[in-house]
Design a protein around this motif. Sequence first.
Motif, PDB file in Angstrom:
ATOM      1  N   SER A  66       0.835  -1.205   0.000  1.00 18.74           N
ATOM      2  CA  SER A  66       0.000   0.000   0.000  1.00 18.74           C
ATOM      3  C   SER A  66       0.871   1.257   0.000  1.00 18.74           C
ATOM      4  O   SER A  66       0.394   2.343  -0.287  1.00 18.74           O
ATOM      5  CB  SER A  66      -0.886   0.031   1.243  1.00 18.74           C
ATOM      6  OG  SER A  66      -1.603  -1.150   1.365  1.00 18.74           O
ATOM      7  N   LEU A  67       2.136   1.087   0.392  1.00 17.76           N
ATOM      8  CA  LEU A  67       3.026   2.246   0.496  1.00 17.76           C
ATOM      9  C   LEU A  67       3.681   2.542  -0.851  1.00 17.76           C
ATOM     10  O   LEU A  67       3.978   1.616  -1.609  1.00 17.76           O
ATOM     11  CB  LEU A  67       4.128   1.961   1.511  1.00 17.76           C
ATOM     12  CG  LEU A  67       3.695   1.837   2.966  1.00 17.76           C
ATOM     13  CD1 LEU A  67       4.846   1.307   3.801  1.00 17.76           C
ATOM     14  CD2 LEU A  67       3.249   3.172   3.502  1.00 17.76           C
ATOM     15  N   PRO A  68       3.913   3.829  -1.156  1.00 17.86           N
ATOM     16  CA  PRO A  68       4.623   4.115  -2.409  1.00 17.86           C
ATOM     17  C   PRO A  68       6.080   3.671  -2.309  1.00 17.86           C
ATOM     18  O   PRO A  68       6.618   3.493  -1.211  1.00 17.86           O
ATOM     19  CB  PRO A  68       4.524   5.642  -2.521  1.00 17.86           C
ATOM     20  CG  PRO A  68       4.147   6.135  -1.190  1.00 17.86           C
ATOM     21  CD  PRO A  68       3.545   5.021  -0.414  1.00 17.86           C
ATOM     22  N   LEU A  69       6.697   3.511  -3.461  1.00 15.86           N
ATOM     23  CA  LEU A  69       8.112   3.099  -3.483  1.00 15.86           C
ATOM     24  C   LEU A  69       8.963   4.172  -2.826  1.00 15.86           C
ATOM     25  O   LEU A  69       8.662   5.359  -2.926  1.00 15.86           O
ATOM     26  CB  LEU A  69       8.575   2.928  -4.930  1.00 15.86           C
ATOM     27  CG  LEU A  69       7.952   1.785  -5.724  1.00 15.86           C
ATOM     28  CD1 LEU A  69       8.307   1.932  -7.193  1.00 15.86           C
ATOM     29  CD2 LEU A  69       8.439   0.452  -5.193  1.00 15.86           C
ATOM     30  N   SER A  70      10.000   3.735  -2.164  1.00 18.13           N
ATOM     31  CA  SER A  70      10.913   4.708  -1.568  1.00 18.13           C
ATOM     32  C   SER A  70      11.636   5.459  -2.672  1.00 18.13           C
ATOM     33  O   SER A  70      11.822   4.931  -3.764  1.00 18.13           O
ATOM     34  CB  SER A  70      11.926   4.003  -0.676  1.00 18.13           C
ATOM     35  OG  SER A  70      11.275   3.397   0.395  1.00 18.13           O
ATOM     36  N   ALA A  71      12.034   6.667  -2.373  1.00 22.00           N
ATOM     37  CA  ALA A  71      12.720   7.469  -3.388  1.00 22.00           C
ATOM     38  C   ALA A  71      13.574   8.531  -2.716  1.00 22.00           C
ATOM     39  O   ALA A  71      13.437   8.775  -1.519  1.00 22.00           O
ATOM     40  CB  ALA A  71      11.698   8.133  -4.314  1.00 22.00           C
ATOM     41  N   ALA A  72      14.447   9.104  -3.525  1.00 20.88           N
ATOM     42  CA  ALA A  72      15.307  10.173  -3.008  1.00 20.88           C
ATOM     43  C   ALA A  72      15.148  11.410  -3.876  1.00 20.88           C
ATOM     44  O   ALA A  72      14.977  11.303  -5.087  1.00 20.88           O
ATOM     45  CB  ALA A  72      16.755   9.715  -3.009  1.00 20.88           C
ATOM     46  N   ILE A  73      15.169  12.555  -3.227  1.00 18.97           N
ATOM     47  CA  ILE A  73      15.164  13.823  -3.964  1.00 18.97           C
ATOM     48  C   ILE A  73      16.398  14.595  -3.510  1.00 18.97           C
ATOM     49  O   ILE A  73      16.644  14.718  -2.305  1.00 18.97           O
ATOM     50  CB  ILE A  73      13.895  14.647  -3.669  1.00 18.97           C
ATOM     51  CG1 ILE A  73      12.644  13.874  -4.071  1.00 18.97           C
ATOM     52  CG2 ILE A  73      13.934  15.991  -4.376  1.00 18.97           C
ATOM     53  CD1 ILE A  73      11.344  14.555  -3.684  1.00 18.97           C
ATOM     54  N   THR A  74      17.152  15.070  -4.468  1.00 24.44           N
ATOM     55  CA  THR A  74      18.342  15.851  -4.120  1.00 24.44           C
ATOM     56  C   THR A  74      18.029  17.326  -4.297  1.00 24.44           C
ATOM     57  O   THR A  74      17.535  17.734  -5.347  1.00 24.44           O
ATOM     58  CB  THR A  74      19.526  15.458  -5.021  1.00 24.44           C
ATOM     59  OG1 THR A  74      19.575  14.035  -5.083  1.00 24.44           O
ATOM     60  CG2 THR A  74      20.822  15.979  -4.471  1.00 24.44           C
ATOM     61  N   ILE A  75      18.301  18.078  -3.255  1.00 23.82           N
ATOM     62  CA  ILE A  75      18.089  19.526  -3.323  1.00 23.82           C
ATOM     63  C   ILE A  75      19.472  20.143  -3.503  1.00 23.82           C
ATOM     64  O   ILE A  75      20.323  20.055  -2.615  1.00 23.82           O
ATOM     65  CB  ILE A  75      17.390  20.055  -2.047  1.00 23.82           C
ATOM     66  CG1 ILE A  75      15.996  19.439  -1.944  1.00 23.82           C
ATOM     67  CG2 ILE A  75      17.270  21.564  -2.085  1.00 23.82           C
ATOM     68  CD1 ILE A  75      15.902  18.215  -1.147  1.00 23.82           C
ATOM     69  N   ILE A  76      19.664  20.701  -4.674  1.00 24.93           N
ATOM     70  CA  ILE A  76      20.995  21.182  -5.024  1.00 24.93           C
ATOM     71  C   ILE A  76      21.023  22.702  -5.054  1.00 24.93           C
ATOM     72  O   ILE A  76      20.112  23.347  -5.582  1.00 24.93           O
ATOM     73  CB  ILE A  76      21.418  20.641  -6.412  1.00 24.93           C
ATOM     74  CG1 ILE A  76      21.335  19.115  -6.407  1.00 24.93           C
ATOM     75  CG2 ILE A  76      22.828  21.067  -6.768  1.00 24.93           C
ATOM     76  CD1 ILE A  76      21.480  18.504  -7.773  1.00 24.93           C
ATOM     77  N   GLY A  77      22.046  23.221  -4.502  1.00 22.26           N
ATOM     78  CA  GLY A  77      22.224  24.671  -4.550  1.00 22.26           C
ATOM     79  C   GLY A  77      23.629  25.001  -4.133  1.00 22.26           C
ATOM     80  O   GLY A  77      24.274  24.225  -3.425  1.00 22.26           O
ATOM     81  N   PRO A  78      24.139  26.149  -4.547  1.00 22.66           N
ATOM     82  CA  PRO A  78      25.494  26.511  -4.134  1.00 22.66           C
ATOM     83  C   PRO A  78      25.544  26.780  -2.633  1.00 22.66           C
ATOM     84  O   PRO A  78      24.503  26.869  -1.980  1.00 22.66           O
ATOM     85  CB  PRO A  78      25.768  27.785  -4.932  1.00 22.66           C
ATOM     86  CG  PRO A  78      24.432  28.326  -5.272  1.00 22.66           C
ATOM     87  CD  PRO A  78      23.510  27.158  -5.377  1.00 22.66           C
ATOM     88  N   ARG A  79      26.731  26.897  -2.109  1.00 23.26           N
ATOM     89  CA  ARG A  79      26.871  27.181  -0.681  1.00 23.26           C
ATOM     90  C   ARG A  79      26.168  28.510  -0.370  1.00 23.26           C
ATOM     91  O   ARG A  79      26.303  29.467  -1.110  1.00 23.26           O
ATOM     92  CB  ARG A  79      28.358  27.276  -0.329  1.00 23.26           C
ATOM     93  CG  ARG A  79      28.619  27.050   1.132  1.00 23.26           C
ATOM     94  CD  ARG A  79      30.066  26.773   1.379  1.00 23.26           C
ATOM     95  NE  ARG A  79      30.441  25.434   0.969  1.00 23.26           N
ATOM     96  CZ  ARG A  79      31.669  24.933   1.123  1.00 23.26           C
ATOM     97  NH1 ARG A  79      32.612  25.673   1.660  1.00 23.26           N
ATOM     98  NH2 ARG A  79      31.943  23.719   0.741  1.00 23.26           N
TER      99      ARG A  79
END
Lengths: 673, 223
Positions: A66-79
């Motif tokens: 019933s649970l969605p597949l696990s996933a990763a989101i990368t939040i990219i930005g300069p320092r």
Amino acid sequence: MSTAIDEKTLAILRSFPNPFADGVCPQFTDPTFRDIHIQEIFAEPREQLFKAIDSYRVANYTSNHSLPLSAAITIIGPRGAGKTHLLESIQHRFDGQPQLIVVRQNESFDEDLSFEEYLYQLLIQSLLEPHASSGVRYFDAIATQLTRLILLQTVGSLSAIEQLIATNPGGKNWYRLLCWGNGNDILSRFNMLAKDLEKPASAEELRHLEIRHQLKEARLADLAMTYLQRTETGAESLSIIRRELYAAMIRATMSNQSDAFDQFLEADYRPVNKRAIFRTEVVRQLLFALVEVCALVQLPIVFAFDNLEGFLAPGGKFLGRKAASFLEGIAQTIDHFRGLLFLVFAEEGMFTEMRQHAGTFARPRLDRGVSFPGMPPLDRVHLSSPRLPELKKLILNRMCKIRDALAASALPEWFPFPLEFVTETGNSGQAIRGKIEALRAKYDALVFGSVSSPAPPLGKLDGDKDKELALFAARVWKLKQGEAGRKLDVSVLGNGQDLAQGLGELLKTGLAVLNPAATVHPFLEVGDDPRYGRFCLVECPSNGTIVRIAIGLLLASGKGMPMDLQSKFAAFHDEKIRASRLVVLWSTNNTSANLVDALPERTRQVWDDAKADIKTTLRKVGPEDLRLMLAFPLWRDEVRKENPDFPEVAIRTFVTDNCQAILTLVPPIGKQE
Amino acid sequence: MQTETLYLPKSSPRDQTLSPALISASSHRCWIATESGHAVRLSLAGYMLHFWASYRVCFSEPVKDLRLTAYPNHFIKKQSETTAASSKHNESFKYVPIRASYQHWWDSLTHHGNYPHEIELEVTFPDDRKTTVTLPIILQMRLPLRILLIIAIAFFWIPYGIARDAISGWDVSSVFSWKSWGFGVLSALAYVTWYICLCVWSLRARAIELHEQFQERWSGRCG
């Protein structure tokens, strides 16, 4: 337009500290967060992330499927792009939707430890700690809800006569119930109890059932425990874990036992008379049981990793093995678990470096992203610099108290800064931290008459400081070109991925100057063969349509060359790329005017079979060009590491000045064709 | 030796399904109501049914069929072989109509105490799944009737005792003796007391039996 500040106003301004003093978001919960947060800044990425988090809230749960597949989101930005602030704004979710954001409390990450164990420890820690904004311990809240559900099931499973007996009447009442048969009153009390249990309640309310329904809570807790033992009867680890966990929750709620969860953690989950089981097996089941209870109360679990430098590059030294282990761990978890979302907040350079160390197993799993109906999967979020309207909001927010003290609502929203300065700062490509620092310096100069000058307007490489920066950049460029040359001397094909990524990053940076309307996807992989099928995709608007140009490097030689070329033609058919044009950059020393004729026989056959027409262009790249591709990301990361405020515009200018040879290889960018 | 294909018995896939402790219990309800739909009194010894009265053994919808599979057939008669449907307070249900009665009027004199029994109801759900529900019952005469009967027996007991003494001793004086009448009244009272104790005792024994069943089901943690 400048804003003149009179002496009286200046006196009031001076009675307050500089409101732009805090340009860095601390790595701990900031109690004043709600005061300094501005909704308009990063509103879009935040909404995207909330949407992704909410997709892990399931309305019905019957099994782990019933649970969605696990996933990763990368939040990219300069320092200094505001990654930590964005994370904190996600933690302080203003719409009040419950979510469990699991964050690291320290920098300890042992790559030799099972990653699931690491996640399990983080999850437990986060369940037992009071929530950053609400102050509620999530374990208690979940325990209350689960206990209520089990109580509801318990009451539902009691027959009418059992309900009578369960009240355990004593003495006179017992004989009255026996002889006069007035048990229907007790049944109606149970009915009322069941109705009350259908609604969410606090632990305090559950403990007051005794008063409301004249039913002893200890008795109800005993019944619930027995019901649990009777129904969750499995002999395998998961059943044992569930029994212990739910029992701990009942004890914590009904008996107010604060150490109930600790008792659960110390329990023996080994099935009786069964083989010894490994800790990793137990941890997997423990993690699953916790994910399950969170899913039952519609609580999405999000593992957020910020400040990666802290544990992947302590002391500025990047630990490749650790990075690889970290990404592999996430990928393995994505493979084995459902219902987990990973948010990785990474600095651009650090992310590129990490990906270089990630294996072919990890990369596709990390790139899968979160799928939404009717939308492409979300795997990356880029944090762009806030523009002028957002900067004005920021100034207004920070000046709020001072404006109240001034009691002057007619002041412009950019007060006390001159509009020109605010406009220039707002329109610059500088990261948010740089902009706040510029505001701080300007404020000091305007209000306190400080000699420290504001940070230079960005993108203009003039002045002594900028000359220094330019010299520094040139020095690093030379060093990195040498490093890239040495790498290429060892193997060209072995650096294929880095070359493809470098080409993509280079085009992305250069294109931002030469063709701002175009969108660049720096690195896309197609097909199953990890050696080939790497592309950079450029989307250029042209006459109302989008031209999708795929650019790939033909690096292989000998037997692999036909395969390499064949994989390039896949760009026309691949769902991700759907190229309308293809540019193949062939690494060769051949000086022939017609490159197609110069292709080896079997490769030529592939070219002819593909019926490559005007949609496909074959161009030559020499060793010098490859060196530029490989050196660029190395150079960019190095200058950013040494100088976190190195302006983005300066990087772009540097690229257009020094990498023109690469930019002209691709027609729409170099505008040669 | 000739090889053969591995026989795999049918089984459900190994899935990490929800804990059975959290799977929603059936919302069905089973109860006994009077003919007018009022719930029958429930005591610790079971549902209290009266002789010469009609009842409905009810089960909440949705249900396909109800069937009484076990009941004390010398006291309870099915009024109809078919199941009827009805609703009350927005709750629809099906029921089996029954009547509690003696086989012969004479039985009312000999069977006027409390008679614990069980009714077993077989329930067929719309998807053809079946389950059996057991309802404990206590059969008894209505209270006013019982009082009247006891008093009648007691009052019959007094002259019967005096007459028996007079006839056996050939002594008419005992008929007019206050002592004899006093002894007769005491005997009648003793009968009433004995009868009440017997009734309570039978109820108590049944309640203890049900309590033991409860404890067994709820694994001894309770009680």
